[in-house]
Design an enzyme around this catalytic site. Structure first.
Site, PDB file in Angstrom:
ATOM      1  N   LYS A 108       0.831  -1.200   0.000  1.00 18.20           N
ATOM      2  CA  LYS A 108       0.000   0.000   0.000  1.00 18.20           C
ATOM      3  C   LYS A 108       0.876   1.265   0.000  1.00 18.20           C
ATOM      4  O   LYS A 108       2.084   1.185   0.231  1.00 18.20           O
ATOM      5  CB  LYS A 108      -0.941  -0.051   1.213  1.00 18.20           C
ATOM      6  N   ASN A 159      -1.772  -0.085   7.371  1.00 15.32           N
ATOM      7  CA  ASN A 159      -1.223  -1.409   7.684  1.00 15.32           C
ATOM      8  C   ASN A 159      -0.370  -2.005   6.558  1.00 15.32           C
ATOM      9  O   ASN A 159      -0.017  -3.183   6.587  1.00 15.32           O
ATOM     10  CB  ASN A 159      -2.325  -2.381   8.147  1.00 15.32           C
ATOM     11  N   TYR A 208     -12.344  -2.873  -3.379  1.00  8.85           N
ATOM     12  CA  TYR A 208     -12.838  -2.964  -1.993  1.00  8.85           C
ATOM     13  C   TYR A 208     -14.367  -2.932  -1.924  1.00  8.85           C
ATOM     14  O   TYR A 208     -14.923  -2.528  -0.913  1.00  8.85           O
ATOM     15  CB  TYR A 208     -12.248  -1.827  -1.159  1.00  8.85           C
ATOM     16  N   ARG A 242       2.799  -7.006   9.179  1.00  4.98           N
ATOM     17  CA  ARG A 242       2.140  -5.925   9.931  1.00  4.98           C
ATOM     18  C   ARG A 242       2.627  -5.891  11.373  1.00  4.98           C
ATOM     19  O   ARG A 242       2.785  -4.812  11.964  1.00  4.98           O
ATOM     20  CB  ARG A 242       0.617  -6.113   9.875  1.00  4.98           C
ATOM     21  N   GLU A 245      -9.233 -10.498  -8.045  1.00  3.06           N
ATOM     22  CA  GLU A 245      -8.375  -9.313  -7.907  1.00  3.06           C
ATOM     23  C   GLU A 245      -7.275  -9.285  -8.974  1.00  3.06           C
ATOM     24  O   GLU A 245      -6.955  -8.230  -9.520  1.00  3.06           O
ATOM     25  CB  GLU A 245      -7.778  -9.271  -6.492  1.00  3.06           C
ATOM     26  N   HIS A 252      -1.834  -5.516   1.466  1.00  5.83           N
ATOM     27  CA  HIS A 252      -3.092  -6.234   1.240  1.00  5.83           C
ATOM     28  C   HIS A 252      -2.782  -7.633   0.738  1.00  5.83           C
ATOM     29  O   HIS A 252      -1.845  -7.811  -0.036  1.00  5.83           O
ATOM     30  CB  HIS A 252      -3.939  -5.509   0.170  1.00  5.83           C
ATOM     31  N   THR A 290      -5.318  -7.685  10.671  1.00  2.81           N
ATOM     32  CA  THR A 290      -5.635  -6.390  10.056  1.00  2.81           C
ATOM     33  C   THR A 290      -5.122  -5.226  10.912  1.00  2.81           C
ATOM     34  O   THR A 290      -4.570  -4.262  10.388  1.00  2.81           O
ATOM     35  CB  THR A 290      -7.169  -6.267   9.876  1.00  2.81           C
TER      36      THR A 290
HETATM   37  P1  ADP Z   1      -7.554  -7.161   5.566  1.00  5.75           P
HETATM   38  O1  ADP Z   1      -6.795  -6.141   4.757  1.00  5.75           O
HETATM   39  O2  ADP Z   1      -6.740  -7.634   6.760  1.00  5.75           O
HETATM   40  O3  ADP Z   1      -8.114  -8.291   4.736  1.00  5.75           O
HETATM   41  P2  ADP Z   1     -10.265  -5.987   5.724  1.00  5.75           P
HETATM   42  O4  ADP Z   1     -10.603  -6.684   4.450  1.00  5.75           O
HETATM   43  O5  ADP Z   1     -11.189  -6.132   6.882  1.00  5.75           O
HETATM   44  O6  ADP Z   1      -8.794  -6.396   6.260  1.00  5.75           O
HETATM   45  O7  ADP Z   1     -10.113  -4.438   5.461  1.00  5.75           O
HETATM   46  C1  ADP Z   1      -9.454  -3.979   4.311  1.00  5.75           C
HETATM   47  C2  ADP Z   1      -8.610  -2.793   4.671  1.00  5.75           C
HETATM   48  O8  ADP Z   1      -9.447  -1.726   5.102  1.00  5.75           O
HETATM   49  C3  ADP Z   1      -7.645  -3.013   5.833  1.00  5.75           C
HETATM   50  O9  ADP Z   1      -6.446  -3.670   5.482  1.00  5.75           O
HETATM   51  C4  ADP Z   1      -7.404  -1.591   6.284  1.00  5.75           C
HETATM   52  O10 ADP Z   1      -6.489  -0.921   5.405  1.00  5.75           O
HETATM   53  C5  ADP Z   1      -8.776  -0.968   6.081  1.00  5.75           C
HETATM   54  N1  ADP Z   1      -9.558  -1.017   7.325  1.00  5.75           N
HETATM   55  C6  ADP Z   1     -10.216  -2.077   7.833  1.00  5.75           C
HETATM   56  N2  ADP Z   1     -10.820  -1.758   9.004  1.00  5.75           N
HETATM   57  C7  ADP Z   1     -10.542  -0.451   9.220  1.00  5.75           C
HETATM   58  C8  ADP Z   1     -10.858   0.487  10.260  1.00  5.75           C
HETATM   59  N3  ADP Z   1     -11.614   0.129  11.290  1.00  5.75           N
HETATM   60  N4  ADP Z   1     -10.368   1.743  10.134  1.00  5.75           N
HETATM   61  C9  ADP Z   1      -9.622   2.122   9.087  1.00  5.75           C
HETATM   62  N5  ADP Z   1      -9.278   1.283   8.075  1.00  5.75           N
HETATM   63  C10 ADP Z   1      -9.727   0.023   8.146  1.00  5.75           C
END
Ligand code: ADP
Length: 169
Positions: free
Chosen positions: A29, A132, A69, A122, A146, A135, A111
């Site tokens: 990212k 973080n 997303y 992470r 994707e 992805h 996450t």
């Molecule tokens: P992952 O990336 O671990 O699969 P998710 O699919 O739940 O997690 O979320 C996608 C991305 O959205 C996360 O990696 C993070 O960048 C962002 N995100 C998720 N939850 C939050 C939150 N509560 N606040 C801000 N950003 C978030």
């Protein structure tokens, strides 16, 4: 010497080898790029033994970010997430190998980086959920979706690594 299995590949000794074809879509990212972590993050997937099939440095437009997303579009953080992911260049990649989707999720960690285990990307390199760093696809089907979405021409590089026969028996 290990005897490879599954999908036919050219081995370094000329014998057929068999690999499972599973692919994960990984993004470094904008924060990861800005913080100079591209090499570090790529290195973790390389060292694990996955095969890099495609890679590009790219600034993601809003419509692509929203499509990528789309499952999160009703979440309160969605607008911030789209601003974040489009805020600077990302490095996007396709990685292949046995169990790569679940394994990449483990290498990446939880996450929320404060809950991610030490040793994960992470857990070692980030502190906030909204920054973080990386992805990774959450299922093989999403990996396919994707990769098709981001690698528009559908072309990944077809090659084999000389290490494959030493990874797969
Ligand atoms: P992952 O990336 O671990 O699969 P998710 O699919 O739940 O997690 O979320 C996608 C991305 O959205 C996360 O990696 C993070 O960048 C962002 N995100 C998720 N939850 C939050 C939150 N509560 N606040 C801000 N950003 C978030």
């Amino acid at each position: 010497r290990a005897v490879p299995r599954r999908k036919i590949v050219a081995s370094s000794v000329g014998a057929p080898a068999y690999l499972e074809v599973e692919q994960s879509y990984i993004i470094i990212k904008p924060d990861g790029v800005q913080r100079g972590l591209v090499g570090e993050i790529i290195s973790r997937f390389e060292k694990k033994g996955f095969l890099l099939k495609g890679l590009k440095l790219f600034q993601c437009p809003k419509d692509l970010a929203q499509e990528h997303y789309k499952d999160l579009k009703d979440r309160p953080f969605f607008p911030k997430l789209i601003d974040y992911i489009t805020s600077g260049p990302v490095v996007y990649m396709a990685w292949e190998g046995d169990g790569v989707v679940a394994s990449a999720r483990k290498l990446i960690g939880a996450t929320n980086p404060l809950q991610a285990e030490p040793g994960t990307i992470r857990g070692d390199l980030a502190v906030q959920t909204g920054r973080n760093g990386v992805h990774g696809s959450d299922s093989p089907d999403n990996g396919k979706r994707e990769i098709a979405l981001w690698f528009k021409d559908g072309k990944l590089c077809q090659w084999e690594s000389v290490q494959t026969p030493w990874l797969i028996e």
